[in-house]
Design a protein around this motif. Structure first.
Motif, PDB file in Angstrom:
ATOM      1  N   LEU A 171       0.836  -1.212   0.000  1.00 24.07           N
ATOM      2  CA  LEU A 171       0.000   0.000   0.000  1.00 24.07           C
ATOM      3  C   LEU A 171       0.865   1.253   0.000  1.00 24.07           C
ATOM      4  CD1 LEU A 171      -2.842  -0.992   2.520  1.00 24.07           C
ATOM      5  CD2 LEU A 171      -2.998  -0.756   0.028  1.00 24.07           C
ATOM      6  N   ASN A 172       1.954   1.239   0.775  1.00 24.05           N
ATOM      7  CA  ASN A 172       2.853   2.394   0.771  1.00 24.05           C
ATOM      8  C   ASN A 172       3.469   2.605  -0.606  1.00 24.05           C
ATOM      9  OD1 ASN A 172       2.415   2.935   3.493  1.00 24.05           O
ATOM     10  ND2 ASN A 172       4.081   1.580   4.157  1.00 24.05           N
ATOM     11  N   ARG A 175       0.852   4.123  -2.788  1.00 24.72           N
ATOM     12  CA  ARG A 175       0.653   5.550  -2.470  1.00 24.72           C
ATOM     13  C   ARG A 175       1.781   6.392  -3.060  1.00 24.72           C
ATOM     14  NH1 ARG A 175      -0.616   3.342   2.797  1.00 24.72           N
ATOM     15  NH2 ARG A 175      -2.891   3.365   3.163  1.00 24.72           N
ATOM     16  N   GLU A 176       3.005   5.900  -2.918  1.00 25.23           N
ATOM     17  CA  GLU A 176       4.125   6.638  -3.513  1.00 25.23           C
ATOM     18  C   GLU A 176       3.981   6.720  -5.033  1.00 25.23           C
ATOM     19  OE1 GLU A 176       7.624   4.673  -2.286  1.00 25.23           O
ATOM     20  OE2 GLU A 176       7.472   5.279  -0.165  1.00 25.23           O
ATOM     21  N   SER A 178       1.165   6.610  -6.687  1.00 26.73           N
ATOM     22  CA  SER A 178       0.065   7.535  -6.968  1.00 26.73           C
ATOM     23  C   SER A 178       0.525   8.987  -6.823  1.00 26.73           C
ATOM     24  CB  SER A 178      -1.102   7.247  -6.025  1.00 26.73           C
ATOM     25  OG  SER A 178      -2.153   8.165  -6.223  1.00 26.73           O
ATOM     26  N   GLY A 179       1.349   9.237  -5.781  1.00 24.03           N
ATOM     27  CA  GLY A 179       1.864  10.596  -5.608  1.00 24.03           C
ATOM     28  C   GLY A 179       2.734  11.031  -6.773  1.00 24.03           C
TER      29      GLY A 179
END
Length: 300
Positions: A171-172, A175-176, A178-179
């Motif tokens: 998930l991290n 998220r990275e 996606s960022g």
């Protein structure tokens, strides 16, 4: 498509696991499933109660660890773990192919030397044979670069299972990612806006230059027409002046200055009196006879 095919290949072993109540039967089922050339995902089999029960058997717990390595581990995990059951040729090839899928996440792991060390391969030819087998199995899309000693992998089939506890890190990572995607999109939008502004400015500058050029052309044409009109007017005035001068000159010379050359002479025939009438007859006969006219010219 690859996941569906792999799950379909695993279905018979899932059905057999329900009747594998004995630890020895469950261990043999693991060997059969990992040796099948069409099975590449093992999470469903690993989660069955009969397979998980092997953790309670000291004699067969190593088969459970082996299935875990096939599910989400690598060949390096197998070589670094002691007391695992030996692999047959089919299991060895499959574990190396699955390890290649994991190593492909990092391009630094795809050199011939790194793959040879990670997969315990004897030489570069063995590395190429393994990559070719993975390509034919539909696991990766790759190209070999023997000159530079690198394997270029463009896509990987999603056939690796998630390790326990890997969801938070996954998930991290998502998220990275996606960022980074959001930041990249913002940069692209800013560049697009800048390009639009620059394009509009170039359009306005081009339009202004075209208008200025057209205005200068019109001014030049008007100036040339003015000069041409002035020249024509001057030529016309000079022509009129010459015409008028000639007219006035003729009139002045005819009325004021006498000119003997321009006088017209008129010849008038006059009849002289016949000598027979007014003179002696002898004279008249000598000059031409009676009744003969003599022409005298008189200038008028």
């Amino acid at each position: 498509m690859e996941q569906t095919k792999a799950l379909n290949a695993l279905e018979p072993y899932l059905a057999l696991s329900k009747s594998a109540t004995a630890h020895r039967a469950a261990a043999d089922l693991i060997t059969q499933a990992t040796s099948n050339p069409n099975t590449y995902v093992f999470a469903e089999l690993l989660q069955t109660p009969q397979i998980q029960a092997l953790a309670q058997s000291p004699d067969h717990t190593d088969h459970l660890k082996l299935l875990e390595i096939f599910s989400y581990g690598t060949y390096a995990n197998f070589t670094s773990t002691t007391s695992l059951p030996p692999l047959n040729d089919a299991q060895t090839l499959k574990l190396r192919q699955l390890s290649l899928l994991t190593l492909a996440k990092n391009p630094h792991n795809l050199s011939y030397a790194a793959l040879q060390q990670s997969l315990s391969l004897p030489n570069a030819r063995a590395v190429e044979d393994l990559v070719i087998s993975a390509v034919y199995a539909g696991l990766v899309n790759a190209q070999l670069d023997p000159r530079n000693g690198v394997v270029h992998i463009s896509s990987v089939s999603p056939l690796r299972d998630l390790a326990p506890g890997s969801i938070p890190s996954t998930l991290n990572s998502l998220r990275e990612w996606s960022g980074r995607c959001t930041s990249t999109l913002e940069d692209l939008e800013a560049q697009i806006a800048s390009i639009k502004v620059a394009a509009a400015k170039r359009h306005n500058d081009k339009k202004a230059s075209a208008e200025q050029a057209a205005r200068l052309v019109d001014e030049e044409k008007n100036a040339e027409q003015g000069v041409h009109s002035q020249r024509q007017g001057a030529m016309l005035n000079r022509a009129l002046a010459r015409i008028q001068g000639q007219r006035f000159g003729k009139r002045g010379s005819g009325s004021l200055e006498p000119n003997a050359d321009e006088d017209e002479a008129m010849d008038v025939d006059e009849e002289e009196p016949d000598d027979g009438e007014g003179g002696s007859g002898t004279s008249g006969t000598a000059l031409g006879g009676p009744g003969k006219k003599r022409a005298n010219r008189r200038k008028l």
